[in-house]
Design a protein around this motif. Structure first.
Motif: not given
Length: 158
Positions: A54-78
């Protein structure tokens, strides 16, 4: 990928190699799979046009670009109807910090992976954007403390 795409052992080997190193040259790839460059390129083109690749891309280390918090969020709809699902998907596609969104079964309707600079940025994102999506009923956050496996490679071998 269309279900009628037939992959042989050589196609699978190509996929395995490209997942490990998408920067490999066609000549190097041909040598590794034991074909000449022309048929190798033909096979790669077939895998691309059929949608297997489907595509080619670079895998970037999140912390190296200032993204130090990762979360999973479960969302329920109305309401779990087509209109609400479409509204939700449209809204989350506009939020760059949401890097993954999966429609799921179970307690929630969607699971999101979100990356942010820090907890304050995450809190602001949740308060100002995610929780303001009008079809969202509830959100449950899970902060990722450590990651021990984060593979982007699929097991394509038989």
């Amino acid at each position: 990928m269309k279900s009628n795409v037939k992959l042989d052992a050589t196609d699978r080997k190509i996929l395995e190699i490209l997942q490990a190193n998408s920067n490999i040259t066609n000549a190097q790839l041909a040598k590794e799979i034991g074909l000449s460059p022309a048929p190798t390129l033909e096979r790669v083109n077939k895998l691309e046009t059929s949608g297997v690749i489907r595509s080619y891309h670079a895998v970037i280390d999140p912390a190296s670009v200032g993204l130090s918090v990762s979360t999973f969020v479960m969302a329920s709809l109305k309401g779990h109807n087509k209109e609400n699902i479409e509204k939700f998907i449209k809204a989350i596609k506009q939020i760059d910090e949401i890097v993954e969104c999966h429609h799921i079964t179970g307690a929630g309707d969607f699971i999101l992976k979100i990356v942010c600079a820090d907890i304050a940025a995450y809190q602001q994102l949740m308060l100002e954007k995610v929780s303001n999506i009008d079809v969202v009923d509830s959100l449950q956050s899970m902060v990722i403390l450590s990651t021990f496996k984060d593979s982007k490679s699929l097991p394509v071998q038989n």
